[in-house]
Motif scaffolding. Structure first.
Motif, mmCIF file in Angstrom:
data_model
loop_
_atom_site.group_PDB
_atom_site.id
_atom_site.type_symbol
_atom_site.label_atom_id
_atom_site.label_comp_id
_atom_site.label_asym_id
_atom_site.label_seq_id
_atom_site.Cartn_x
_atom_site.Cartn_y
_atom_site.Cartn_z
ATOM 1 N N ALA A 1 0.824 -1.210 0.000
ATOM 2 C CA ALA A 1 0.000 0.000 0.000
ATOM 3 C C ALA A 1 0.855 1.254 0.000
ATOM 4 O O ALA A 1 0.430 2.308 -0.498
ATOM 5 C CB ALA A 1 -0.943 0.009 1.204
ATOM 6 N N MET A 2 2.065 1.165 0.538
ATOM 7 C CA MET A 2 2.935 2.335 0.622
ATOM 8 C C MET A 2 3.499 2.730 -0.736
ATOM 9 O O MET A 2 4.113 3.780 -0.865
ATOM 10 C CB MET A 2 4.090 2.070 1.593
ATOM 11 C CG MET A 2 3.652 1.662 2.991
ATOM 12 S SD MET A 2 2.623 2.905 3.818
ATOM 13 C CE MET A 2 1.069 2.012 3.982
ATOM 14 N N ARG A 3 3.275 1.910 -1.753
ATOM 15 C CA ARG A 3 3.695 2.257 -3.112
ATOM 16 C C ARG A 3 2.629 3.064 -3.844
ATOM 17 O O ARG A 3 2.859 3.512 -4.965
ATOM 18 C CB ARG A 3 3.978 0.969 -3.906
ATOM 19 C CG ARG A 3 5.224 0.240 -3.442
ATOM 20 C CD ARG A 3 5.262 -1.218 -3.875
ATOM 21 N NE ARG A 3 4.753 -1.463 -5.213
ATOM 22 C CZ ARG A 3 4.435 -2.667 -5.670
ATOM 23 N NH1 ARG A 3 4.556 -3.730 -4.872
ATOM 24 N NH2 ARG A 3 3.990 -2.815 -6.888
ATOM 25 N N PHE A 4 1.488 3.259 -3.213
ATOM 26 C CA PHE A 4 0.359 3.903 -3.881
ATOM 27 C C PHE A 4 -0.193 5.034 -3.009
ATOM 28 O O PHE A 4 0.045 5.079 -1.798
ATOM 29 C CB PHE A 4 -0.751 2.883 -4.154
ATOM 30 C CG PHE A 4 -0.307 1.722 -5.008
ATOM 31 C CD1 PHE A 4 -0.381 1.796 -6.389
ATOM 32 C CD2 PHE A 4 0.202 0.571 -4.435
ATOM 33 C CE1 PHE A 4 0.040 0.727 -7.183
ATOM 34 C CE2 PHE A 4 0.623 -0.506 -5.205
ATOM 35 C CZ PHE A 4 0.538 -0.420 -6.591
ATOM 36 N N VAL A 5 -0.958 5.919 -3.633
ATOM 37 C CA VAL A 5 -1.576 7.025 -2.901
ATOM 38 C C VAL A 5 -2.446 6.485 -1.767
ATOM 39 O O VAL A 5 -2.573 7.113 -0.709
ATOM 40 C CB VAL A 5 -2.406 7.904 -3.859
ATOM 41 C CG1 VAL A 5 -3.162 8.982 -3.096
ATOM 42 C CG2 VAL A 5 -1.503 8.538 -4.915
ATOM 43 N N TYR A 6 -3.017 5.316 -1.965
ATOM 44 C CA TYR A 6 -3.937 4.756 -0.980
ATOM 45 C C TYR A 6 -3.310 4.630 0.408
ATOM 46 O O TYR A 6 -4.005 4.706 1.424
ATOM 47 C CB TYR A 6 -4.427 3.382 -1.452
ATOM 48 C CG TYR A 6 -5.587 2.851 -0.647
ATOM 49 C CD1 TYR A 6 -6.872 3.360 -0.824
ATOM 50 C CD2 TYR A 6 -5.394 1.843 0.295
ATOM 51 C CE1 TYR A 6 -7.937 2.875 -0.081
ATOM 52 C CE2 TYR A 6 -6.459 1.351 1.040
ATOM 53 C CZ TYR A 6 -7.729 1.873 0.849
ATOM 54 O OH TYR A 6 -8.779 1.409 1.588
ATOM 55 N N GLY A 7 -2.009 4.440 0.475
ATOM 56 C CA GLY A 7 -1.348 4.285 1.762
ATOM 57 C C GLY A 7 -1.153 5.574 2.532
ATOM 58 O O GLY A 7 -0.736 5.552 3.700
ATOM 59 N N ALA A 8 -1.477 6.723 1.928
ATOM 60 C CA ALA A 8 -1.202 8.004 2.582
ATOM 61 C C ALA A 8 -2.028 8.210 3.841
ATOM 62 O O ALA A 8 -1.557 8.804 4.814
ATOM 63 C CB ALA A 8 -1.436 9.151 1.597
ATOM 64 N N ALA A 9 -3.271 7.747 3.859
ATOM 65 C CA ALA A 9 -4.135 7.968 5.025
ATOM 66 C C ALA A 9 -3.598 7.238 6.248
ATOM 67 O O ALA A 9 -3.476 7.825 7.333
ATOM 68 C CB ALA A 9 -5.562 7.541 4.713
#
Length: 416
Positions: A369-377
């Motif tokens: 998830a940290m490779r994608f915007v989704y992991g920002a939250a």
């Protein structure tokens, strides 16, 4: 002295800034807002992630991508790709609405001091902070295969080097890779009149399928639930439980971070690639040399050809050694995992107290998830709690620099 200085103004940096400001921290954020999307992706590209999985994170949840698109009259629909320029504009809107003002100067260096950190901008101004977050994105970590690395900038580049592909009109270009960046770059080149081929080491090109409908029978959802990283229970584990992922043994985490959600083309680019791009699978470049102003290429299968330029769409490798914004002594003293990526604790804090990491550098700790915007939250919420804890501990007292300096002999050896 500021409580927190953030290096990088992409989705992770902006999300952390929003949460930190809401927590009452004195925050400064530096970097060109949404630089990767504004400067390193050519017009005509689309966001591969679903719009609903591409929100930047503010504590109140009022500044998601859907809110921006509704305001601008733009579609943000499941199964409908969003143009990159719309996503970049969304990030800039988020910065104005939900984050402290962004100083668009770039940070040249960060070093540890006796009571925190000093960051210096490229124009020479210094700022001091009790803690620092490195949200530097992917650009420091570009990976170009060794066989073509020494051709020089006129003949080889990384796919992220190009915000505009028009310089290649009328030329012959070879793109290395089998992922979305390679395939979409090749399609855009072909559509502007460039003769283009894709070389892929893998025996085939994988294509993502059209995502299932958002509303579907419950048994279909149970079998393969939607997640911010694609359908399926494994993706749900990666997307929704990064904290649990971090409890896996380190070798397993590294293996998943490298191999999960591997190279594949989006379903909506397939027809364009097959219509105008020569794709050669099972080919790895073993040598490349300049010859009469062009590049002579040889692959492991014995194939030989000449091309004008090689574009390596071969991804990124976020090792500690490549975080070049850090002072060499500080960088050399950081603890790294076996795969070379930096160690971070359960609040994204590195082995140097007060130095936090966000984004790609943490994928081997918290998952794909940290490779994608989704992991920002997830990152913003948990990381800011760590910053708060550090700042409370450090206000009015010297930071525990000794725990960092214990590694100084190794760092000094690395510098020598």
């Amino acid at each position: 002295m500021h409580d927190l200085l953030i290096v990088g103004a992409g989705p992770y940096g902006l999300s952390v800034a929003s949460h930190a400001a809401a927590a009452g921290l004195d925050v400064r954020i530096f970097g060109r807002t949404m630089a990767s999307w504004r400067d390193h992706m050519p017009r005509g590209m689309f966001l591969k992630s679903e719009p609903w999985a591409s929100d930047l994170s503010d504590p109140a949840g009022r500044h998601g991508l859907a809110a921006y698109c509704a305001r601008e009259g733009l579609p943000a629909e499941h199964g409908r790709p969003l143009p990159i320029e719309h996503f970049a504009a969304y990030g800039q809107w988020f910065a104005r609405q939900a984050a402290p003002p962004v100083d668009e100067r770039l940070i040249a260096s960060v070093r540890a001091t006796g009571d925190g950190f000093e960051a210096r901008t490229r124009d020479g101004e210094a700022y001091r902070a009790r803690s620092v977050v490195l949200a530097v994105g992917v650009m420091p970590f570009t990976e170009i295969p060794r066989a073509v690395r020494d051709l020089g900038g006129d003949h080889v580049s990384h796919s992220s080097d190009h915000g505009d592909l028009r310089r290649f009109r009328g030329q012959d270009v070879t793109v290395l890779g089998a992922g979305q960046a390679a395939l979409e770059t090749a399609a855009l080149l072909a559509e502007q009149g460039t003769r283009v081929r894709v070389l892929a080491r893998s025996p085939r090109v994988d294509w993502n399928t059209v995502p299932p409908a958002w509303q579907r029978p419950w048994w279909e959802s149970l079998r393969a639930p939607h997640t911010g990283l694609g359908c399926g229970w494994r993706n749900r584990f990666y997307a929704e439980t990064p904290g649990l992922f971090r409890r896996l043994p380190e070798p397993a985490r590294a293996r998943v971070a490298e191999g999960a959600l591997g190279p594949a083309g989006a379903w909506w680019i397939r027809e364009r690639v097959e219509a105008g791009v020569e794709v050669r699978v099972g080919h790895e470049v073993v040598s490349a040399e300049r010859a009469d102003g062009r590049v002579r290429v040889r692959t492991g299968t014995g194939a030989r050809f000449t091309t004008d330029h090689v574009i390596a769409a071969t991804g990124f490798r976020a090792t500690t050694a490549r975080i070049d914004v850090l002072d060499p002594l500080l960088r050399g003293g950081l603890r790294s995992l076996a795969d070379g990526t930096p160690y971070v604790g359960d609040r994204f804090e590195s082995s140097c107290p007060g130095l936090f990491l966000a984004g790609l550098t943490t994928a081997s700790s918290f998952g794909p998830a940290m490779r994608f915007v989704y992991g920002a939250a997830f990152t913003a919420e948990r990381l800011v709690r760590g910053v708060e804890r550090h700042v409370r501990r450090g206000r009015g007292t010297a930071l525990p620099v000794r725990s960092y300096e214990e590694t100084a002999p190794r760092a000094a050896a690395a510098v020598r």
